[in-house]
Design a protein around this motif. Structure first.
Motif, PDB file in Angstrom:
ATOM      1  N   LEU A 149      -1.571   3.213 -12.033  1.00  0.00           N
ATOM      2  CA  LEU A 149      -2.412   2.194 -11.415  1.00  0.00           C
ATOM      3  C   LEU A 149      -2.129   0.822 -12.037  1.00  0.00           C
ATOM      4  CD1 LEU A 149      -4.802   1.815  -9.476  1.00  0.00           C
ATOM      5  CD2 LEU A 149      -6.321   2.272 -11.386  1.00  0.00           C
ATOM      6  N   PHE A 169       2.716   8.664   5.065  1.00  0.00           N
ATOM      7  CA  PHE A 169       2.065   8.873   3.769  1.00  0.00           C
ATOM      8  C   PHE A 169       1.755  10.353   3.546  1.00  0.00           C
ATOM      9  CE2 PHE A 169      -1.595   9.161   0.986  1.00  0.00           C
ATOM     10  CZ  PHE A 169      -1.365   8.204   0.015  1.00  0.00           C
ATOM     11  N   ILE A 172      -8.153   6.718  -3.403  1.00  0.00           N
ATOM     12  CA  ILE A 172      -7.169   7.591  -4.046  1.00  0.00           C
ATOM     13  C   ILE A 172      -7.497   7.755  -5.529  1.00  0.00           C
ATOM     14  CG2 ILE A 172      -4.730   7.815  -4.671  1.00  0.00           C
ATOM     15  CD1 ILE A 172      -4.100   6.349  -2.029  1.00  0.00           C
ATOM     16  N   GLY A 202     -12.982  -3.763  -7.868  1.00  0.00           N
ATOM     17  CA  GLY A 202     -11.901  -4.734  -7.736  1.00  0.00           C
ATOM     18  C   GLY A 202     -10.734  -4.268  -6.886  1.00  0.00           C
ATOM     19  N   MET A 203     -10.766  -2.978  -6.493  1.00  0.00           N
ATOM     20  CA  MET A 203      -9.604  -2.451  -5.770  1.00  0.00           C
ATOM     21  C   MET A 203      -9.855  -2.405  -4.269  1.00  0.00           C
ATOM     22  SD  MET A 203      -8.457   0.694  -8.218  1.00  0.00           S
ATOM     23  CE  MET A 203     -10.078   1.246  -8.669  1.00  0.00           C
ATOM     24  N   ASP A 262      -4.250 -10.448  -0.078  1.00  0.00           N
ATOM     25  CA  ASP A 262      -4.666 -10.125   1.278  1.00  0.00           C
ATOM     26  C   ASP A 262      -4.656 -11.371   2.162  1.00  0.00           C
ATOM     27  OD1 ASP A 262      -5.516  -8.166   3.139  1.00  0.00           O
ATOM     28  OD2 ASP A 262      -7.548  -8.982   3.036  1.00  0.00           O
ATOM     29  N   PHE A 318       1.040   3.623  -3.026  1.00  0.00           N
ATOM     30  CA  PHE A 318      -0.042   4.490  -3.526  1.00  0.00           C
ATOM     31  C   PHE A 318       0.278   5.975  -3.406  1.00  0.00           C
ATOM     32  CE2 PHE A 318      -3.022   0.897  -1.931  1.00  0.00           C
ATOM     33  CZ  PHE A 318      -2.645   0.102  -2.998  1.00  0.00           C
ATOM     34  N   ALA A 371       0.781  -1.236   0.000  1.00  0.00           N
ATOM     35  CA  ALA A 371       0.000   0.000   0.000  1.00  0.00           C
ATOM     36  C   ALA A 371       0.822   1.301   0.000  1.00  0.00           C
ATOM     37  CB  ALA A 371      -0.979  -0.009   1.173  1.00  0.00           C
ATOM     38  N   ILE A 408       0.739   7.931  -6.819  1.00  0.00           N
ATOM     39  CA  ILE A 408      -0.382   8.512  -7.578  1.00  0.00           C
ATOM     40  C   ILE A 408      -0.829   9.804  -6.918  1.00  0.00           C
ATOM     41  CG2 ILE A 408      -2.728   8.168  -8.457  1.00  0.00           C
ATOM     42  CD1 ILE A 408      -2.494   5.365  -8.427  1.00  0.00           C
ATOM     43  N   ILE A 433      -7.229   9.933   4.129  1.00  0.00           N
ATOM     44  CA  ILE A 433      -6.512   8.658   4.116  1.00  0.00           C
ATOM     45  C   ILE A 433      -6.587   7.927   5.466  1.00  0.00           C
ATOM     46  CG2 ILE A 433      -4.177   9.448   4.746  1.00  0.00           C
ATOM     47  CD1 ILE A 433      -4.792   7.286   1.716  1.00  0.00           C
ATOM     48  N   ILE A 491      -9.111  -8.563 -11.163  1.00  0.00           N
ATOM     49  CA  ILE A 491      -8.380  -7.655 -10.271  1.00  0.00           C
ATOM     50  C   ILE A 491      -8.722  -7.976  -8.813  1.00  0.00           C
ATOM     51  CG2 ILE A 491      -7.956  -5.223  -9.712  1.00  0.00           C
ATOM     52  CD1 ILE A 491      -7.315  -5.407 -12.536  1.00  0.00           C
ATOM     53  N   GLN A 492     -10.017  -8.069  -8.541  1.00  0.00           N
ATOM     54  CA  GLN A 492     -10.406  -8.319  -7.145  1.00  0.00           C
ATOM     55  C   GLN A 492      -9.906  -9.673  -6.630  1.00  0.00           C
ATOM     56  OE1 GLN A 492     -14.314  -7.101  -6.076  1.00  0.00           O
ATOM     57  NE2 GLN A 492     -14.340  -8.255  -4.164  1.00  0.00           N
ATOM     58  N   TYR A 504     -14.210  -3.884  -1.275  1.00  0.00           N
ATOM     59  CA  TYR A 504     -13.565  -3.726  -2.572  1.00  0.00           C
ATOM     60  C   TYR A 504     -14.482  -2.919  -3.480  1.00  0.00           C
ATOM     61  CZ  TYR A 504     -10.116  -7.308  -1.455  1.00  0.00           C
ATOM     62  OH  TYR A 504      -9.093  -8.014  -0.902  1.00  0.00           O
ATOM     63  N   PHE A 559      -0.712  -2.738 -10.578  1.00  0.00           N
ATOM     64  CA  PHE A 559      -1.346  -4.044 -10.779  1.00  0.00           C
ATOM     65  C   PHE A 559      -0.312  -5.092 -11.191  1.00  0.00           C
ATOM     66  CE2 PHE A 559      -5.834  -2.213 -11.919  1.00  0.00           C
ATOM     67  CZ  PHE A 559      -6.024  -1.901 -10.586  1.00  0.00           C
ATOM     68  N   PHE A 599      -6.316  -9.205  -5.594  1.00  0.00           N
ATOM     69  CA  PHE A 599      -6.117  -8.530  -4.312  1.00  0.00           C
ATOM     70  C   PHE A 599      -6.557  -9.415  -3.147  1.00  0.00           C
ATOM     71  CE2 PHE A 599      -5.986  -4.477  -6.816  1.00  0.00           C
ATOM     72  CZ  PHE A 599      -4.731  -4.092  -6.393  1.00  0.00           C
ATOM     73  N   GLU A 600      -7.631 -10.182  -3.354  1.00  0.00           N
ATOM     74  CA  GLU A 600      -8.080 -11.072  -2.273  1.00  0.00           C
ATOM     75  C   GLU A 600      -7.028 -12.126  -1.964  1.00  0.00           C
ATOM     76  OE1 GLU A 600     -12.936 -10.645  -2.791  1.00  0.00           O
ATOM     77  OE2 GLU A 600     -11.864 -12.203  -3.879  1.00  0.00           O
ATOM     78  N   VAL A 613       0.202   6.094   8.149  1.00  0.00           N
ATOM     79  CA  VAL A 613      -0.592   7.201   7.614  1.00  0.00           C
ATOM     80  C   VAL A 613       0.185   8.516   7.695  1.00  0.00           C
ATOM     81  CG1 VAL A 613      -2.631   8.616   8.023  1.00  0.00           C
ATOM     82  CG2 VAL A 613      -2.830   6.134   8.005  1.00  0.00           C
ATOM     83  N   LEU A 656      -2.018  -4.680   2.087  1.00  0.00           N
ATOM     84  CA  LEU A 656      -2.758  -3.760   1.216  1.00  0.00           C
ATOM     85  C   LEU A 656      -3.257  -2.507   1.946  1.00  0.00           C
ATOM     86  CD1 LEU A 656      -4.743  -6.370  -0.876  1.00  0.00           C
ATOM     87  CD2 LEU A 656      -2.682  -5.130  -1.519  1.00  0.00           C
ATOM     88  N   VAL A 657      -2.845  -2.339   3.193  1.00  0.00           N
ATOM     89  CA  VAL A 657      -3.140  -1.088   3.893  1.00  0.00           C
ATOM     90  C   VAL A 657      -1.826  -0.510   4.417  1.00  0.00           C
ATOM     91  CG1 VAL A 657      -5.479  -1.689   4.598  1.00  0.00           C
ATOM     92  CG2 VAL A 657      -3.554  -2.320   6.050  1.00  0.00           C
ATOM     93  N   LEU A 658      -1.857   0.761   4.782  1.00  0.00           N
ATOM     94  CA  LEU A 658      -0.668   1.364   5.369  1.00  0.00           C
ATOM     95  C   LEU A 658      -0.441   0.766   6.749  1.00  0.00           C
ATOM     96  CD1 LEU A 658      -1.435   5.062   4.386  1.00  0.00           C
ATOM     97  CD2 LEU A 658       0.201   3.535   3.286  1.00  0.00           C
ATOM     98  N   ILE A 674      -8.751   1.559   0.109  1.00  0.00           N
ATOM     99  CA  ILE A 674      -7.797   2.679   0.180  1.00  0.00           C
ATOM    100  C   ILE A 674      -7.340   3.082  -1.216  1.00  0.00           C
ATOM    101  CG2 ILE A 674      -5.929   1.050   0.729  1.00  0.00           C
ATOM    102  CD1 ILE A 674      -4.444   3.322   2.076  1.00  0.00           C
ATOM    103  N   ASN A 722      -8.077   3.722   5.513  1.00  0.00           N
ATOM    104  CA  ASN A 722      -6.945   2.798   5.474  1.00  0.00           C
ATOM    105  C   ASN A 722      -7.402   1.356   5.733  1.00  0.00           C
ATOM    106  OD1 ASN A 722      -4.326   1.956   5.253  1.00  0.00           O
ATOM    107  ND2 ASN A 722      -3.771   2.487   7.359  1.00  0.00           N
ATOM    108  N   GLN A 723      -8.171   0.815   4.796  1.00  0.00           N
ATOM    109  CA  GLN A 723      -8.707  -0.544   4.968  1.00  0.00           C
ATOM    110  C   GLN A 723      -8.883  -1.223   3.610  1.00  0.00           C
ATOM    111  OE1 GLN A 723     -11.954   1.380   6.994  1.00  0.00           O
ATOM    112  NE2 GLN A 723     -13.386   0.619   5.456  1.00  0.00           N
ATOM    113  N   VAL A 724      -8.931  -2.547   3.635  1.00  0.00           N
ATOM    114  CA  VAL A 724      -8.999  -3.318   2.389  1.00  0.00           C
ATOM    115  C   VAL A 724     -10.440  -3.402   1.889  1.00  0.00           C
ATOM    116  CG1 VAL A 724      -8.568  -5.556   1.325  1.00  0.00           C
ATOM    117  CG2 VAL A 724      -6.996  -4.680   3.049  1.00  0.00           C
TER     118      VAL A 724
END
Lengths: 486, 65
Positions: free
Chosen positions: A281, A236, B39, B31-32, A217, A74, A71, A77, B19, A209-210, B28, A285, A213-214, A233, A224-226, B35, B23-25
């Protein structure tokens, strides 16, 4: 000789041809050579700015960070997006002032605003010192890309030499016109390649895509998080802010502002650039797709994620296309950097110490400095060292130190004196150097502060030191001037 | 013109201020992870905001001069 290598060479020749042809019908004085005679429209300015931003870093570093860090990547961007908002108001102001005062380089801006050639020398040196790691970064990337994409049949060293010779040649001949034309090919290539990879790879390996990521995760919870500490945070937010401020402080980006033919160009670009940012982005990926497919790339090896996964997935001809796109992402910014660094040294350092030099001499000197700077960068490239992003961050912190003196100079009544600007920049740069060399973080400086403050980007410290010194010295020197007047 | 500048502040607030809260998954979106979606959403909104700013800005009236 394999197919991939043939394709890479074909694109190298194409860009060399375009780069040299770009000179046609132009009298190459310094203004034409370094800022395109202030004649570029929206498209060329867009491509140049995009060319400087979407570099090998986009290609390798962006995917490498997604692969390695998750994460926190990000932030890349985010800062671009915010910088483009500022650009709407900032760039037209800079452009107008530059045109009225016939400025050609970033240092000229400081020289003119603060009426101080000495400050110009300092700004140039800071710029060149920051640009060299940036160029080294491009060259390292170039070496990695071509050697990987040629399945190892060309060594990184040889690839770097070939790339550098090509760039040096067309920069000396065509200057910024060469960069603008090669960036046309580059941007089309990178757009097509990156978007394709970013969509194809997740679907090919994970079914979407999902699901990708799943899967990540599940395999790496929290990736996938800070994170709570470190790149948290507060890291960031502070990093995005710092990089937003530093964004237009790169001498080559600043210089390309001058190349526009009118100020409306920037306002139009401010609408399109954020969307274009989303190319990143797809780079992310690719990096994420690589995590479970090519595991165990450690440290600087992470930068190879995109290429390794591509080689594993595609036929050689397509790997060649990817390699060619990668090669161009190194060459376009590389050419801008070489040109900018030589202009700074010739116009703002040499000319400042020997004012009797004619414009023709300065122009010639700038061109002859191109191969010299190329050789210096080659030296540092082959010395080895850091991973790609760390190098870039050091350069970024350095150019950000120009921001306070720059932004105050835009005000109608600027309280900052030339001595203040000079001392502030020195203080900031010294702090960056100390921090980088000693590996300091806010946590090591003040271990008792709350975690959120410890995680702040340490560049903040340098910026604060810069502003404090700048303010104090400015106030002291203004007073002395006033006393002298009385 | 002042209102326009306030509009341009929104992405800063959305990205830098927001942010912490996103800050969590999950959930979705497109598909993203949330967080990342947040953005990306702001990047797209920024483009739109800048288009509005461009339209309203009096300095863009008239031709390229």
């Amino acid at each position: 000789m394999n197919v991939a290598l043939l394709i890479i060479f074909a694109f190298l020749l194409l860009s060399l041809y375009l780069g040299i042809r770009a000179r046609k019908g132009k009298d190459m004085n310094l203004e034409q050579w370094t800022i395109g005679g202030r004649g570029f429209g929206t498209l060329f300015v867009f491509l140049l700015m995009a060319g400087e931003i979407y570099t090998t870093f986009t290609f390798l570093g962006g995917s490498g960070w997604a692969y390695d860090k998750g994460a926190p990547t990000f932030y890349i961007i985010s800062y671009g997006c915010l910088a483009y908002i500022i650009s709407y108001w900032l760039l037209p102001t800079v452009w107008k002032y530059a045109k009225e005062n016939h400025l050609m380089s970033q240092s000229d801006f400081f020289v003119s605003k603060y009426k101080s050639p000495v400050l110009g020398i300092l700004v140039s040196l800071v710029g060149v010192i920051a640009l060299i790691p940036y160029l080294v970064l491009q060259l390292k990337g170039l070496g990695i890309i071509v050697s990987e994409a040629s399945y190892g049949s060309i060594s990184p060293t040889l690839a770097i030499w070939i790339g550098v010779i090509a760039v040096t040649f067309y920069v000396m001949v065509s200057g910024i016109h060469g960069s603008a034309w090669t960036s046309v090919v580059k941007d089309i290539m990178i757009l097509v390649v990156v978007v394709f990879l970013g969509i194809y790879l997740p679907f090919h390996y994970y079914g979407g895509i999902q699901p990708m990521f799943e899967a990540i995760d599940k395999a790496k919870p929290g990736f996938l998080v800070l994170p709570e500490t470190g790149m948290s945070v507060s890291w960031f937010v502070s990093t995005v802010l710092l990089t937003t401020l530093g964004f237009y402080m790169w001498p080559h980006t600043f210089g390309s502002i001058y190349s526009a033919k009118n100020e409306k160009v920037f306002r139009k670009n401010a609408m399109i650039m954020p969307l274009y940012q989303l190319v990143l982005l797809f780079v992310f990926f690719v990096g994420f797709a690589a995590i479970l497919q090519v595991p165990n790339l450690e440290g600087s090896q992470a930068d190879l994620a995109l290429l390794r996964l591509s080689i594993q997935t595609f036929d050689p001809w397509f790997v060649g296309i990817i390699g060619a796109a990668g090669l161009l992402t190194a060459m376009v910014p590389g050419s801008m950097i070489l040109m900018t660094a030589s202009t700074l040294l010739a116009k703002n350092v040499y000319k400042a110490v020997s004012p009797s030099a004619t414009d023709a001499q300065i122009s010639a000197l700038a061109k002859y400095l191109v191969p010299v700077i190329a050789l210096v960068s080659l030296y540092f490239t082959f010395q080895g060292g850091n991973t790609i992003v760390t190098l870039l961050l050091m350069g970024y912190s350095l150019v950000t130190q120009l921001f306070p003196a720059f932004v105050f100079s835009l005000a109608k009544n600027n309280f900052v004196t030339r001595q203040g600007a000079f001392a502030g920049i020195i203080a900031g740069v010294a702090t960056v150097a100390y921090i980088t060399i000693s590996g300091t973080t806010i946590g090591t400086l003040f271990p008792s502060l709350p975690q959120a403050i410890q995680d702040l980007n340490v560049g903040i410290v340098a910026l604060i030191a810069n502003i404090v010194v700048m303010t104090v010295v400015s106030l002291v020197t203004t007073r002395t001037v006033n006393v002298n007047c009385e | 013109m002042k209102m326009i500048r306030l509009l341009a502040l929104l992405p800063f607030i959305g990205i830098l201020g927001g942010i912490t809260f996103v800050n969590q998954v999950t959930p979705y979106v497109l598909g993203m992870p949330f967080i990342l979606f947040w953005i990306v959403m702001w990047v797209v909104l920024t483009s739109g905001i800048m288009a509005i700013v461009f339209k309203l800005d009096p300095s863009n009236q008239g031709g390229d001069s």
